[in-house]
Structures are given as structure tokens and as C-alpha cells.
Motif scaffolding. Structure first.
Motif, PDB file in Angstrom:
ATOM      1  N   UNK A  91       0.808  -1.216   0.000  1.00  0.00           N
ATOM      2  CA  UNK A  91       0.000   0.000   0.000  1.00  0.00           C
ATOM      3  C   UNK A  91       0.848   1.276   0.000  1.00  0.00           C
ATOM      4  N   UNK A  92       2.145   1.139  -0.164  1.00  0.00           N
ATOM      5  CA  UNK A  92       3.027   2.310  -0.251  1.00  0.00           C
ATOM      6  C   UNK A  92       2.854   3.009  -1.591  1.00  0.00           C
ATOM      7  N   UNK A  93       3.109   4.308  -1.611  1.00  0.00           N
ATOM      8  CA  UNK A  93       3.058   5.058  -2.869  1.00  0.00           C
ATOM      9  C   UNK A  93       4.326   5.891  -3.030  1.00  0.00           C
ATOM     10  N   UNK A  94       4.698   6.102  -4.273  1.00  0.00           N
ATOM     11  CA  UNK A  94       5.839   6.940  -4.624  1.00  0.00           C
ATOM     12  C   UNK A  94       5.381   7.892  -5.714  1.00  0.00           C
ATOM     13  N   UNK A  95       5.401   9.186  -5.410  1.00  0.00           N
ATOM     14  CA  UNK A  95       5.043  10.220  -6.373  1.00  0.00           C
ATOM     15  C   UNK A  95       6.270  11.068  -6.638  1.00  0.00           C
ATOM     16  N   UNK A  96       6.545  11.342  -7.914  1.00  0.00           N
ATOM     17  CA  UNK A  96       7.683  12.182  -8.285  1.00  0.00           C
ATOM     18  C   UNK A  96       7.226  13.223  -9.288  1.00  0.00           C
ATOM     19  N   UNK A  97       7.641  14.442  -9.054  1.00  0.00           N
ATOM     20  CA  UNK A  97       7.423  15.535  -9.994  1.00  0.00           C
ATOM     21  C   UNK A  97       8.769  16.057 -10.460  1.00  0.00           C
ATOM     22  N   UNK A  98       8.758  16.792 -11.574  1.00  0.00           N
ATOM     23  CA  UNK A  98       9.993  17.342 -12.125  1.00  0.00           C
ATOM     24  C   UNK A  98       9.728  18.794 -12.487  1.00  0.00           C
ATOM     25  N   UNK A  99      10.474  19.691 -11.871  1.00  0.00           N
ATOM     26  CA  UNK A  99      10.303  21.117 -12.137  1.00  0.00           C
ATOM     27  C   UNK A  99      10.489  21.400 -13.619  1.00  0.00           C
ATOM     28  N   UNK A 100       9.509  22.087 -14.221  1.00  0.00           N
ATOM     29  CA  UNK A 100       9.572  22.444 -15.625  1.00  0.00           C
ATOM     30  C   UNK A 100       9.171  21.337 -16.584  1.00  0.00           C
ATOM     31  N   UNK A 101       8.803  20.169 -16.067  1.00  0.00           N
ATOM     32  CA  UNK A 101       8.464  19.045 -16.936  1.00  0.00           C
ATOM     33  C   UNK A 101       7.175  18.359 -16.481  1.00  0.00           C
ATOM     34  N   UNK A 102       7.183  17.797 -15.291  1.00  0.00           N
ATOM     35  CA  UNK A 102       5.990  17.208 -14.664  1.00  0.00           C
ATOM     36  C   UNK A 102       5.765  17.962 -13.362  1.00  0.00           C
ATOM     37  N   UNK A 103       5.132  19.131 -13.444  1.00  0.00           N
ATOM     38  CA  UNK A 103       4.965  19.965 -12.254  1.00  0.00           C
ATOM     39  C   UNK A 103       3.974  19.358 -11.273  1.00  0.00           C
ATOM     40  N   UNK A 104       3.078  18.506 -11.751  1.00  0.00           N
ATOM     41  CA  UNK A 104       2.189  17.742 -10.881  1.00  0.00           C
ATOM     42  C   UNK A 104       2.839  16.377 -10.687  1.00  0.00           C
ATOM     43  N   UNK A 105       3.148  16.002  -9.448  1.00  0.00           N
ATOM     44  CA  UNK A 105       3.815  14.709  -9.220  1.00  0.00           C
ATOM     45  C   UNK A 105       3.027  13.538  -9.796  1.00  0.00           C
ATOM     46  N   UNK A 106       3.762  12.608 -10.388  1.00  0.00           N
ATOM     47  CA  UNK A 106       3.190  11.415 -11.003  1.00  0.00           C
ATOM     48  C   UNK A 106       3.360  10.236 -10.055  1.00  0.00           C
ATOM     49  N   UNK A 107       2.297   9.442  -9.883  1.00  0.00           N
ATOM     50  CA  UNK A 107       2.410   8.251  -9.049  1.00  0.00           C
ATOM     51  C   UNK A 107       3.012   7.128  -9.880  1.00  0.00           C
ATOM     52  N   UNK A 108       4.157   6.649  -9.442  1.00  0.00           N
ATOM     53  CA  UNK A 108       4.811   5.557 -10.146  1.00  0.00           C
ATOM     54  C   UNK A 108       4.093   4.255  -9.816  1.00  0.00           C
ATOM     55  N   UNK A 109       3.976   3.390 -10.831  1.00  0.00           N
ATOM     56  CA  UNK A 109       3.290   2.111 -10.667  1.00  0.00           C
ATOM     57  C   UNK A 109       4.000   1.051 -11.494  1.00  0.00           C
ATOM     58  N   UNK A 110       3.676  -0.203 -11.226  1.00  0.00           N
ATOM     59  CA  UNK A 110       4.268  -1.303 -11.979  1.00  0.00           C
ATOM     60  C   UNK A 110       5.651  -1.649 -11.487  1.00  0.00           C
ATOM     61  N   UNK A 111       5.812  -1.666 -10.155  1.00  0.00           N
ATOM     62  CA  UNK A 111       7.112  -1.970  -9.575  1.00  0.00           C
ATOM     63  C   UNK A 111       7.480  -3.431  -9.792  1.00  0.00           C
ATOM     64  N   UNK A 112       8.758  -3.729  -9.669  1.00  0.00           N
ATOM     65  CA  UNK A 112       9.262  -5.092  -9.757  1.00  0.00           C
ATOM     66  C   UNK A 112       8.626  -5.942  -8.659  1.00  0.00           C
ATOM     67  N   UNK A 113       8.544  -7.234  -8.912  1.00  0.00           N
ATOM     68  CA  UNK A 113       7.940  -8.147  -7.934  1.00  0.00           C
ATOM     69  C   UNK A 113       8.739  -8.212  -6.638  1.00  0.00           C
ATOM     70  N   UNK A 114      10.045  -8.106  -6.726  1.00  0.00           N
ATOM     71  CA  UNK A 114      10.889  -8.232  -5.538  1.00  0.00           C
ATOM     72  C   UNK A 114      11.433  -6.912  -5.012  1.00  0.00           C
TER      73      UNK A 114
END
Length: 143
Positions: free
Chosen positions: A8-31
Motif C-alpha cells: 500500500x506504499x506510494x511513490x510520487x515524483x514531480x519534475x520542475x519544468x516538466x511534470x509539475x504535478x507529481x506522477x504516481x509511479x506504478x508497476x514496480x518489480x515483484x521483488x
């Protein structure tokens, strides 16, 4: 019994000047989903007389993200990398990690994409891709 699930953990990353709204990363590796490397922020010296001296030094905080080969979030890193290649300048990222099972939230600031895997390794199946972001600060707090 304690709950330490990471599902149930989440990781959101934004990039100044590119993705100003943080994107939730999904599809992590199984391990492996993401990992923060240990921080080495002291310079230590033991004198010939046995007296220990130490001093604080700034340290980079290294976050590794591992995504399945078919993760839609691979496009996020491809865009970040391609934009830097075209502009010939780094784009700085920021993010938030939440870990509800332990009631923690982490704020990530001033990060750069340091290591980039351009494509998935082909074996029996396509292998996960790994990306590494170097952050200036990582601050944890209870949720």
C-alpha cells in the motif's frame, strides 16, 4: 502483530519544468519497488593517541526505483532522460513516499536522475528496469 506490508506504499515524483504535478509511479518489480541507500554523512578520524574526531558532511540521498519491463511508469523516466538529453541540462525532481503500514511519509527534494536504464534486459522474459535518483534532502514524518 505489526503490519509492515509495502503493497500500500506510494511513490510520487514531480519534475520542475516538466511534470509539475507529481506522477504516481506504478508497476514496480515483484521483488524490489524502491530502495533508499544508507547515508554516509560523517568524516571520522582516529588520532594516534586514540581520540576519535568526527565532523558532519553533506551527503546525497540515493533512491533506486525498480520497475517491471511493462510498467507504464517507464515512460516517465524515458521522458525525463530524453528532455535532459535535448536540453543538455539537468531537470530537478521532488517527491513524496507514503508508507501507510508504518504511518510514515517522506518528502524528497532537489533530486536528479543520475542513473538510467534505457531498455529492459531480454532473457526468458524482459527483466525489470532500474533508475537512480540522487536527492539533496529526504525528511520523514508521521502521517
Amino acid at each position: 502483530m505489526a503490519d509492515i506490508t509495502s503493497a500500500n506504499s506510494t511513490l510520487l515524483i514531480g519534475i520542475s519544468g516538466l511534470f509539475t504535478v507529481p506522477q504516481q509511479l506504478q508497476g514496480f518489480s515483484a521483488d524490489d519497488a524502491y530502495e533508499m541507500a544508507a547515508v554516509d554523512n560523517k568524516e571520522i578520524s582516529l588520532g594516534v593517541d586514540g581520540v576519535l574526531s568526527a565532523g558532519w558532511i553533506p551527503a546525497v540521498k540515493v533512491l533506486s526505483v525498480t520497475l517491471q519491463a511493462d510498467s507504464a511508469s517507464n515512460t516517465f523516466f524515458e521522458t525525463w532522460f530524453a528532455s535532459e538529453e535535448a536540453a543538455r541540462t539537468p531537470y530537478f525532481g521532488f517527491g513524496v513516499i507514503t508508507q501507510p503500514s508504518i504511518n510514515r511519509i517522506y518528502t524528497l527534494t532537489n533530486g536528479v536522475l543520475k542513473n538510467y536504464t534505457p531498455l529492459a534486459q531480454a532473457a526468458k522474459t524482459l527483466r525489470p528496469r532500474k533508475f537512480e535518483i540522487h536527492f539533496q534532502t529526504v525528511l520523514g514524518a508521521p502521517t
